[in-house]
Scaffold this active site. Structure first.
Site, short mmCIF file in Angstrom:
data_model
loop_
_atom_site.label_atom_id
_atom_site.label_comp_id
_atom_site.label_asym_id
_atom_site.label_seq_id
_atom_site.Cartn_x
_atom_site.Cartn_y
_atom_site.Cartn_z
N LYS A 76 0.87 -1.07 -0.02
CA LYS A 76 -0.02 0.06 -0.11
C LYS A 76 0.96 1.21 0.13
O LYS A 76 0.40 2.26 -0.41
CB LYS A 76 -1.08 -0.15 1.28
N ASP A 77 2.19 1.13 0.25
CA ASP A 77 2.95 2.52 0.34
C ASP A 77 3.34 2.66 -0.92
O ASP A 77 4.34 3.75 -1.13
CB ASP A 77 4.14 2.05 1.23
N ARG A 124 -8.24 8.53 4.82
CA ARG A 124 -9.06 7.31 4.41
C ARG A 124 -9.75 6.82 5.70
O ARG A 124 -11.08 6.68 5.78
CB ARG A 124 -8.60 6.22 3.82
N ARG A 125 -9.05 6.40 6.50
CA ARG A 125 -9.79 6.00 7.92
C ARG A 125 -10.75 7.10 8.51
O ARG A 125 -11.74 6.86 9.11
CB ARG A 125 -8.88 5.57 8.80
N ARG A 142 0.80 9.74 14.56
CA ARG A 142 2.10 8.94 13.79
C ARG A 142 2.78 8.19 14.87
O ARG A 142 2.58 8.15 15.99
CB ARG A 142 3.18 10.12 13.33
N ARG A 148 1.47 3.83 19.07
CA ARG A 148 -0.08 3.95 18.74
C ARG A 148 -0.70 3.20 19.89
O ARG A 148 -1.91 3.69 20.31
CB ARG A 148 -0.34 3.47 17.33
N CYS A 235 -1.32 7.36 -1.88
CA CYS A 235 -1.36 6.40 -1.06
C CYS A 235 -2.03 6.92 0.20
O CYS A 235 -2.64 6.38 1.19
CB CYS A 235 -0.21 5.46 -0.49
#
Length: 327
Positions: A76-77, A124-125, A142, A148, A235
């Site tokens: 996805k990157d 997106r989230r 981040r 996280r 992305c």
């Protein structure tokens, strides 16, 4: 063989998995070579950095310089534009592509009270959370997976949303309080999949790595990334896509779902199906339908140099799947 990898715990876990597979399949020794990328050292938001390619460029430079023989990325990157001199040698079997919630007190998304703070660094989230209308507050974050997760245990946020695949590869699935259904949140294009790249002129290495390739995973992510490219999005854009391969009337086919969402919760969701051989065309067709349904109005202006491929020229036939504009 020298395998280029980022230095994060997740990247090392992913690269270690690929290294073990190469050793088992070829009998060759594999050495991990750690490379620092811009995305690893900068604390700015991915959108501020341009999003696309910040975790990839340094690895590709090491590859082209002959410092490593192949490299492993989170697929996805990867920018959707094809890089000069580099070949996508393999896309191994994909992990679960869905997003996962890690919340205080074992809560699910629907159990979080209105006003709860949910951490995510992904537009997106954040946009899809807003589209659910649950009254949640998204907080930009981040950091690596452990950083996280600590935000939840330290009560700085009520929950975080992460890729389930990353938690699985790090052995942290015990922290998941809910795996989010794609009906609630579509993952990023390519999420859960790995990309194994080598130099385009290194036929011997490409042949060795080809044993890792999974045609089903490659077809699914090809459709997802073709949609992303046709939308001219990087992305870090608020675009979700998920391709799933199932048996159709005429053999295996890709069922592709896509969403473009805005920060205020407005979203356009569509789906389409097509054969594995036409996976890339399927992604472009669904992108055209998303545009037709109003997706362009929801997308932020694309920063220059995002690495996305342009919309292909010529007419694109519409899909037969109906679309729905979700307020």
């Amino acid at each position: 063989m020298r395998l280029g990898t980022r230095r994060s715990a997740l990247a090392l876990a992913q690269s270690g998995h690929v290294a073990d597979a190469v050793r088992a399949a070829t009998g060759r020794d594999v050495e991990l070579v750690e490379v620092t990328t811009l995305g690893d050292v900068s604390r700015e938001a991915l959108t501020a950095l341009g999003g696309t390619g910040v975790f990839v460029s340094a690895l590709r430079e090491s590859l082209l310089a002959g410092e490593v023989d192949f490299a492993v990325h989170s697929l996805k990157d990867l920018p959707t534009a094809a890089p000069d001199g580099i070949a996508l040698a393999a896309v191994p079997v994909r992990e679960d592509p869905r997003d996962a919630l890690v919340a205080r007190d074992g809560l699910t998304l629907g159990e979080l009270p209105a006003g709860s703070r949910v951490g995510t660094g992904s537009p997106r989230r954040a946009a899809q959370l807003a589209a659910l209308g649950l009254g949640l507050e998204t907080v930009p974050i981040r950091g690596n997976v452990d950083t996280r997760l600590r935000l939840v245990t330290d009560a700085q946020v009520d929950a975080v949303v992460l890729a389930r695949a990353g938690l699985s590869r790090l052995g942290r699935l015990d922290a998941v309080t809910e795996t989010l259904d794609p009906l609630q949140m579509l993952p990023a294009p390519g999420q859960g999949a790995l990309a194994v790249e080598c130099r385009a002129d290194d036929a011997a290495t490409a042949a060795l790595l080809a044993v890792l390739d999974d045609p089903v995973t490659r077809a699914a992510v090809l459709a997802e990334r073709a949609l992303l490219a046709a939308l001219e999005a990087g992305c870090a854009a608020p675009v979700g896509a998920l391709g799933e391969v199932a048996e159709g009337d005429d053999g295996p086919e890709v069922y592709l779902r896509g969403v473009v969402a805005a920060p205020d919760g407005a979203a356009v969701r569509l789906s389409a199906t097509g054969s594995l051989a036409d996976a890339e065309a399927l992604g472009r067709r669904l992108a055209a339908d998303l545009f037709e349904a109003g997706a362009a109005e929801l997308m932020p202006e694309r920063p220059s140099g995002s690495g996305a491929d342009p919309m292909p020229s010529g007419p694109i036939p519409p899909t037969t799947q109906p679309g729905e504009r979700v307020p």
